[in-house]
Every structure is written in structure tokens, then in C-alpha cells.
Design a protein around this motif. Structure first.
Motif, short mmCIF file in Angstrom:
data_model
loop_
_atom_site.label_atom_id
_atom_site.label_comp_id
_atom_site.label_asym_id
_atom_site.label_seq_id
_atom_site.Cartn_x
_atom_site.Cartn_y
_atom_site.Cartn_z
N ARG A 24 37.05 34.78 40.21
CA ARG A 24 37.88 34.20 39.13
C ARG A 24 39.35 34.54 39.34
NH1 ARG A 24 39.57 30.32 36.30
NH2 ARG A 24 40.44 30.90 34.30
N ALA A 25 39.62 35.74 39.78
CA ALA A 25 41.01 36.19 39.95
C ALA A 25 41.75 35.37 41.01
CB ALA A 25 41.05 37.67 40.30
N VAL A 26 41.05 34.96 42.04
CA VAL A 26 41.71 34.23 43.12
C VAL A 26 41.42 32.73 43.10
CG1 VAL A 26 41.78 36.27 44.61
CG2 VAL A 26 39.88 34.66 44.80
N SER A 27 40.75 32.26 42.05
CA SER A 27 40.34 30.85 42.01
C SER A 27 41.51 29.87 42.03
CB SER A 27 39.46 30.58 40.78
OG SER A 27 40.22 30.73 39.60
N GLU A 28 42.67 30.30 41.58
CA GLU A 28 43.84 29.41 41.59
C GLU A 28 44.54 29.40 42.95
OE1 GLU A 28 44.66 27.49 38.99
OE2 GLU A 28 42.99 28.32 37.82
N ASP A 29 44.30 30.44 43.74
CA ASP A 29 45.03 30.59 45.00
C ASP A 29 44.23 30.23 46.25
OD1 ASP A 29 47.23 31.63 43.57
OD2 ASP A 29 46.28 33.60 43.53
N TYR A 85 32.03 29.66 43.06
CA TYR A 85 33.49 29.71 43.12
C TYR A 85 34.12 28.45 42.52
CZ TYR A 85 32.77 33.80 46.02
OH TYR A 85 32.39 35.03 46.48
N ILE A 86 33.47 27.32 42.66
CA ILE A 86 33.96 26.11 41.99
C ILE A 86 33.87 26.29 40.48
CG2 ILE A 86 33.47 23.66 41.55
CD1 ILE A 86 32.61 23.47 44.52
N GLY A 87 32.74 26.81 40.01
CA GLY A 87 32.56 27.05 38.58
C GLY A 87 33.56 28.06 38.03
N LEU A 88 33.87 29.07 38.81
CA LEU A 88 34.83 30.09 38.36
C LEU A 88 36.24 29.53 38.22
CD1 LEU A 88 33.56 33.19 40.33
CD2 LEU A 88 33.64 32.94 37.84
N HIS A 89 36.48 28.40 38.82
CA HIS A 89 37.78 27.74 38.64
C HIS A 89 37.93 27.23 37.20
CE1 HIS A 89 41.39 25.72 40.02
NE2 HIS A 89 40.98 24.64 39.39
N THR A 91 35.84 28.43 34.39
CA THR A 91 35.34 29.30 33.32
C THR A 91 35.68 30.75 33.64
OG1 THR A 91 33.41 29.80 31.94
CG2 THR A 91 33.04 29.65 34.32
N THR A 92 35.31 31.64 32.74
CA THR A 92 35.59 33.06 32.93
C THR A 92 34.49 33.72 33.76
OG1 THR A 92 34.39 33.74 30.95
CG2 THR A 92 36.72 33.15 30.68
#
Length: 114
Positions: A24-29, A85-89, A91-92
Motif C-alpha cells: 500500500r505504501a508504494v502503490s502510488e510509486d 498489489y492492484i487492489g492495494l492501489h 484500498t487500505t
């Protein structure tokens, strides 16, 4: 040195839970496919030396059942982690962990249905 089983269970839980938090922490990067690939590269580097002798011993069995090994690796490793990892983009990490913890009961239900 033999590590007590309860410590290994705690370590497995921490690594599993940490996977959702880091994902989740790196899902944006980092894109999900890249993250899944990097995760398994690190796991390979860490665990290959540990598993090498067992793999060497069981190589004939792996070769004989290569197709099922490939199918299981694509669905159980590649697809699962990429979808996590797609889902973590979206949700929490708490929601992802709750969904993942429902997996055993879903397997039971689907096994009963099918």
C-alpha cells in the motif's frame, strides 16, 4: 541452529502482514507488476540457497509434473500477488488483510460448491 517453530510462525505473520503495508505504501510509486516481480526476485535470492539441496533431490519429480508446477506458479504466485498489489492501489492495507484472511473459508465454500 534450530529456530523454534513459534518464532517462525510469528516471522511468517509479520512478513505476510508487512507485504500489505509495504504494498500500500508504494502503490502510488511502483506499478503492481513491477512490485510483484521485485518481491519474488528478493524472495528467490533469499530462499534459493536454502532450498537448493531439496530442489536438487526432487528435480525428477518437478520435471515430471512441470505443467502443474507452472500453472500453480502462475495462479498462486504471479496472479495472486499482482492482484493484491492492484487492489492495494484502491484500498487500505487493513481491508486487503481482512479480504485475505477470508480466503480459507472461501476455499472451503467453493470446494463444497464445485
Amino acid at each position: 541452529m534450530k529456530i523454534p517453530p513459534y518464532l517462525l510462525l510469528v516471522l511468517a505473520t509479520l512478513l505476510w502482514g508487512g507485504n500489505f503495508v509495504i504494498g500500500r505504501a508504494v502503490s502510488e510509486d511502483i506499478p503492481p507488476l513491477t512490485l510483484a516481480f521485485l518481491r519474488w526476485c528478493v524472495a528467490f535470492i533469499i530462499f534459493f540457497p536454502i532450498a537448493f539441496h531439496q530442489l536438487k533431490r526432487e528435480w525428477r519429480l518437478l520435471k515430471r509434473h512441470w505443467f502443474i508446477v507452472i500453472i500453480l506458479s502462475l495462479t498462486g504466485v504471479t496472479a495472486f500477488n499482482t492482484l493484491v498489489y492492484i487492489g492495494l492501489h484502491y484500498t487500505t492495507s487493513i481491508n486487503a488483510s481482512l479480504m485475505n484472511s477470508s480466503t480459507p473459508i472461501m476455499i472451503y465454500i467453493l470446494s463444497f460448491i464445485f
